[in-house]
Design a protein around this motif. Sequence first.
Motif, PDB file in Angstrom:
ATOM      1  N   LEU A   1      26.155  24.009  25.569  1.00 50.42           N
ATOM      2  CA  LEU A   1      27.360  24.235  26.365  1.00 50.42           C
ATOM      3  C   LEU A   1      26.963  24.545  27.805  1.00 50.42           C
ATOM      4  CD1 LEU A   1      30.507  24.622  26.028  1.00 50.42           C
ATOM      5  CD2 LEU A   1      30.019  27.044  25.951  1.00 50.42           C
ATOM      6  N   THR A   2      25.952  25.348  27.948  1.00 47.78           N
ATOM      7  CA  THR A   2      25.526  25.709  29.300  1.00 47.78           C
ATOM      8  C   THR A   2      24.077  26.177  29.297  1.00 47.78           C
ATOM      9  OG1 THR A   2      25.970  27.135  31.207  1.00 47.78           O
ATOM     10  CG2 THR A   2      26.409  28.080  29.032  1.00 47.78           C
ATOM     11  N   ASP A   3      23.469  26.082  30.455  1.00 44.44           N
ATOM     12  CA  ASP A   3      22.145  26.655  30.674  1.00 44.44           C
ATOM     13  C   ASP A   3      22.300  27.988  31.410  1.00 44.44           C
ATOM     14  OD1 ASP A   3      23.138  25.395  33.021  1.00 44.44           O
ATOM     15  OD2 ASP A   3      21.140  25.490  33.902  1.00 44.44           O
TER      16      ASP A   3
ATOM     17  N   HIS B   1      27.968  40.676  39.864  1.00 37.59           N
ATOM     18  CA  HIS B   1      27.713  40.571  38.424  1.00 37.59           C
ATOM     19  C   HIS B   1      27.406  39.149  37.980  1.00 37.59           C
ATOM     20  CE1 HIS B   1      32.024  39.534  38.025  1.00 37.59           C
ATOM     21  NE2 HIS B   1      31.665  38.985  36.887  1.00 37.59           N
ATOM     22  N   GLN B   2      27.862  38.136  38.722  1.00 36.90           N
ATOM     23  CA  GLN B   2      27.431  36.759  38.444  1.00 36.90           C
ATOM     24  C   GLN B   2      27.752  35.896  39.653  1.00 36.90           C
ATOM     25  OE1 GLN B   2      30.091  36.382  34.730  1.00 36.90           O
ATOM     26  NE2 GLN B   2      30.190  34.308  35.562  1.00 36.90           N
ATOM     27  N   GLY B   3      27.560  34.571  39.496  1.00 42.81           N
ATOM     28  CA  GLY B   3      27.673  33.684  40.657  1.00 42.81           C
ATOM     29  C   GLY B   3      29.069  33.610  41.246  1.00 42.81           C
ATOM     30  N   ARG B   4      30.085  33.508  40.378  1.00 40.48           N
ATOM     31  CA  ARG B   4      31.441  33.364  40.909  1.00 40.48           C
ATOM     32  C   ARG B   4      31.905  34.646  41.584  1.00 40.48           C
ATOM     33  NH1 ARG B   4      33.596  31.698  35.221  1.00 40.48           N
ATOM     34  NH2 ARG B   4      31.434  31.079  35.198  1.00 40.48           N
ATOM     35  N   ALA B   5      31.323  35.770  41.199  1.00 37.42           N
ATOM     36  CA  ALA B   5      31.637  37.034  41.866  1.00 37.42           C
ATOM     37  C   ALA B   5      31.055  37.011  43.279  1.00 37.42           C
ATOM     38  CB  ALA B   5      31.065  38.197  41.061  1.00 37.42           C
TER      39      ALA B   5
ATOM     40  N   MET C   1      24.238  33.191  44.617  1.00 29.44           N
ATOM     41  CA  MET C   1      23.327  32.924  43.500  1.00 29.44           C
ATOM     42  C   MET C   1      23.964  33.329  42.186  1.00 29.44           C
ATOM     43  SD  MET C   1      20.242  31.946  42.592  1.00 29.44           S
ATOM     44  CE  MET C   1      19.277  32.039  41.084  1.00 29.44           C
ATOM     45  N   SER C   2      23.952  32.405  41.253  1.00 33.24           N
ATOM     46  CA  SER C   2      24.197  32.755  39.861  1.00 33.24           C
ATOM     47  C   SER C   2      22.817  32.918  39.240  1.00 33.24           C
ATOM     48  CB  SER C   2      24.983  31.644  39.155  1.00 33.24           C
ATOM     49  OG  SER C   2      24.942  31.900  37.766  1.00 33.24           O
ATOM     50  N   SER C   3      22.398  34.146  39.059  1.00 27.73           N
ATOM     51  CA  SER C   3      21.026  34.415  38.583  1.00 27.73           C
ATOM     52  C   SER C   3      20.826  33.998  37.138  1.00 27.73           C
ATOM     53  CB  SER C   3      20.723  35.903  38.727  1.00 27.73           C
ATOM     54  OG  SER C   3      21.046  36.331  40.017  1.00 27.73           O
ATOM     55  N   LYS C   4      21.930  33.633  36.471  1.00 23.32           N
ATOM     56  CA  LYS C   4      21.888  33.259  35.060  1.00 23.32           C
ATOM     57  C   LYS C   4      21.217  31.905  34.840  1.00 23.32           C
ATOM     58  CE  LYS C   4      25.918  34.157  33.088  1.00 23.32           C
ATOM     59  NZ  LYS C   4      27.393  34.230  32.885  1.00 23.32           N
ATOM     60  N   LYS C   5      20.925  31.216  35.933  1.00 23.88           N
ATOM     61  CA  LYS C   5      20.245  29.931  35.793  1.00 23.88           C
ATOM     62  C   LYS C   5      18.768  30.107  36.135  1.00 23.88           C
ATOM     63  CE  LYS C   5      24.708  28.541  36.184  1.00 23.88           C
ATOM     64  NZ  LYS C   5      25.820  29.461  36.453  1.00 23.88           N
ATOM     65  N   ASP C   6      18.408  29.804  37.388  1.00 24.28           N
ATOM     66  CA  ASP C   6      16.978  29.746  37.714  1.00 24.28           C
ATOM     67  C   ASP C   6      16.273  31.099  37.757  1.00 24.28           C
ATOM     68  OD1 ASP C   6      16.844  27.065  37.609  1.00 24.28           O
ATOM     69  OD2 ASP C   6      16.481  26.727  39.729  1.00 24.28           O
TER      70      ASP C   6
ATOM     71  N   LEU D   1      29.820  13.897  29.842  1.00 24.68           N
ATOM     72  CA  LEU D   1      29.580  14.953  28.870  1.00 24.68           C
ATOM     73  C   LEU D   1      28.203  15.521  29.207  1.00 24.68           C
ATOM     74  CD1 LEU D   1      30.591  16.400  26.236  1.00 24.68           C
ATOM     75  CD2 LEU D   1      28.852  15.042  25.095  1.00 24.68           C
ATOM     76  N   ARG D   2      28.166  16.810  29.469  1.00 29.07           N
ATOM     77  CA  ARG D   2      26.899  17.427  29.870  1.00 29.07           C
ATOM     78  C   ARG D   2      26.217  18.084  28.687  1.00 29.07           C
ATOM     79  NH1 ARG D   2      26.616  22.676  33.728  1.00 29.07           N
ATOM     80  NH2 ARG D   2      27.196  23.633  31.757  1.00 29.07           N
ATOM     81  N   LEU D   3      24.929  17.802  28.564  1.00 30.76           N
ATOM     82  CA  LEU D   3      24.100  18.480  27.565  1.00 30.76           C
ATOM     83  C   LEU D   3      23.149  19.369  28.357  1.00 30.76           C
ATOM     84  CD1 LEU D   3      23.214  15.181  25.669  1.00 30.76           C
ATOM     85  CD2 LEU D   3      25.016  16.794  25.021  1.00 30.76           C
TER      86      LEU D   3
HETATM   87  N1  F0G Z   1      27.490  27.507  41.205  1.00 30.74           N
HETATM   88  C1  F0G Z   1      26.962  26.599  40.372  1.00 30.74           C
HETATM   89  C2  F0G Z   1      26.250  25.412  40.920  1.00 30.74           C
HETATM   90  C3  F0G Z   1      27.065  26.783  38.999  1.00 30.74           C
HETATM   91  O1  F0G Z   1      26.546  25.880  38.184  1.00 30.74           O
HETATM   92  C4  F0G Z   1      27.734  27.934  38.521  1.00 30.74           C
HETATM   93  C5  F0G Z   1      27.883  28.166  37.090  1.00 30.74           C
HETATM   94  C6  F0G Z   1      28.263  28.848  39.429  1.00 30.74           C
HETATM   95  C7  F0G Z   1      28.118  28.600  40.768  1.00 30.74           C
HETATM   96  C8  F0G Z   1      28.985  30.084  38.979  1.00 30.74           C
HETATM   97  O2  F0G Z   1      28.105  30.999  38.476  1.00 30.74           O
HETATM   98  O3  F0G Z   1      28.702  31.264  36.065  1.00 30.74           O
HETATM   99  O4  F0G Z   1      27.304  32.949  37.247  1.00 30.74           O
HETATM  100  O5  F0G Z   1      29.707  32.772  37.744  1.00 30.74           O
HETATM  101  N2  F0G Z   1      27.670  27.293  36.228  1.00 30.74           N
HETATM  102  C9  F0G Z   1      27.704  27.440  34.794  1.00 30.74           C
HETATM  103  C10 F0G Z   1      27.479  26.121  34.163  1.00 30.74           C
HETATM  104  C11 F0G Z   1      28.879  28.169  34.278  1.00 30.74           C
HETATM  105  O6  F0G Z   1      27.646  26.017  32.934  1.00 30.74           O
HETATM  106  O7  F0G Z   1      27.084  25.169  34.839  1.00 30.74           O
HETATM  107  P1  F0G Z   1      28.483  32.055  37.315  1.00 30.74           P
END
Ligand code: F0G
Length: 458
Positions: free
Chosen positions: A49-51, A98-102, A254-259, A404-406
């Motif tokens: 679903l997501t990375d 707390h995350q990227g969208r914040a 930055m959404s730190s949840k990725k890289d 469709l993203r994998l």
């Molecule tokens: N920018 C990019 C390029 C992203 O891919 C995402 C999140 C966000 C911002 C927002 O960050 O989730 O920490 O609030 N992408 C996830 C995805 C949700 O599945 O590609 P977030």
Amino acid sequence: MELPFAESYKIKMVESIKRSTRQDRKKWIEEADYNLFNIKSDRVFIDLLTDSGTGAMSDKQWSEMMLGDESYAGASSFFKLKDAIKDITGFDYFLPTHQGRAAENVLFSSKIKEGDIIPGNSHFDTTKGHIEYRKAHAIDCTIDEAFITTLDHPFKGNVDLNKLEDVLKSHPKEKIPLIILTITCNSSGGQPVSMENMRALKEMADKYGIQVFFDSARFAENAYFIKMREEAYKDMSIREIVREMFSYADGMTMSSKKDAIVNMGGFIGFRHEEDYDKASVFNILFEGYLSYGGMSGRDMNALAQGLYDGTEFDYLDTRIKQVAYLGKKLKDYGIPIQYPYGGHAIFIDARKFLPKVPKEQYIAQTLGIEIYIEGGVRGVEIGTLLADRDPETGENRYPDLELLRLAIPRRVYTNNHMDYIAAAIINVYDRRDQIKTGFEIVKEAPILRHFTVKLKKI
Ligand code: F0G
């Protein structure tokens, strides 16, 4: 004999995943109103679903968790993170979120007003959501090549500078608070932006007196592609490349949840103190005090370490090669996917995969459901559902690509899992001629509808 490629880590802890039957999955997806976000994770065998936030932290990151300083103000964890951000990106000022969208919410609150224009390469959905929520407009200036899935171009995340200049010329400077460059560009298929393009974009932005911010969720993967594909950078380290990349920006979200390979976290980096000052007010309002902004001390520690983990060449090489391994399996079977392979994901061109399903019936979502039923593999639609309706006309928007993203979580699955995923997709491909109808919407939210939409089989 030449030694084969092998992962640059070994496994210290494992988590069980559950198999299920096709009958189970048919029932579960119906119960979930055909929305893949609505499925319980133990009903998924391999979750693509997501990375985002789904990576496996390293032993070093887990050790850092124990050293977290949970003081409300002035925590050592904050300073550890501040030093890491300065070291990796070069930015002097930062706000934790707390995350990227914040990070987007805080930054945009300080910069964007109604009627503004925000050009860039394809904006991510939350970025666009935050722009449109403020009644401003995101303008996509990505190069045309990005929209031809079969075309192999090394930097499909690049901005077409002619398109950008047209936008900059045709609106007063006061209406363009910033340009956003997403690295890598998720919406165009996890495709990188070249250093040359970043440099030229910054020069143009400077000429028009407009700031550039990078949406940097996958900045390290972008740096890896620059090293592999841009001749002048082949001998530079990932960290040197990253420093140069960010030298062409006035700041970053930055959404730190990725890289940065943490399960939760984000931040904003700033070059200019006045930008930091303006955004600080909103950070306190929405996220938390300046030295934690929605993150606990232990999470800031793990993030600081993750920035180092995530910018190691061997790690990135393992990561990107695993994604390409899956991509090649699909390619060899003739499955229509986007080229080149993305950094974090493989994107299937759903219109080509399921040519008989009408576009009004959500083709990529239909494909995602079929693949889930086939093998318990969960992908995500990046197509008409995600594109939402036009806020002015209320009509469905049909994006150039119906994908469709994998998305492959970091350091989580093995190549045996990649083989399994490929087999499930191949089985659906073999019976594609029988898939002629898709889905209709029963219930939807006015914005970011894909998360909660309810669908019915046609
Ligand atoms: N920018 C990019 C390029 C992203 O891919 C995402 C999140 C966000 C911002 C927002 O960050 O989730 O920490 O609030 N992408 C996830 C995805 C949700 O599945 O590609 P977030």
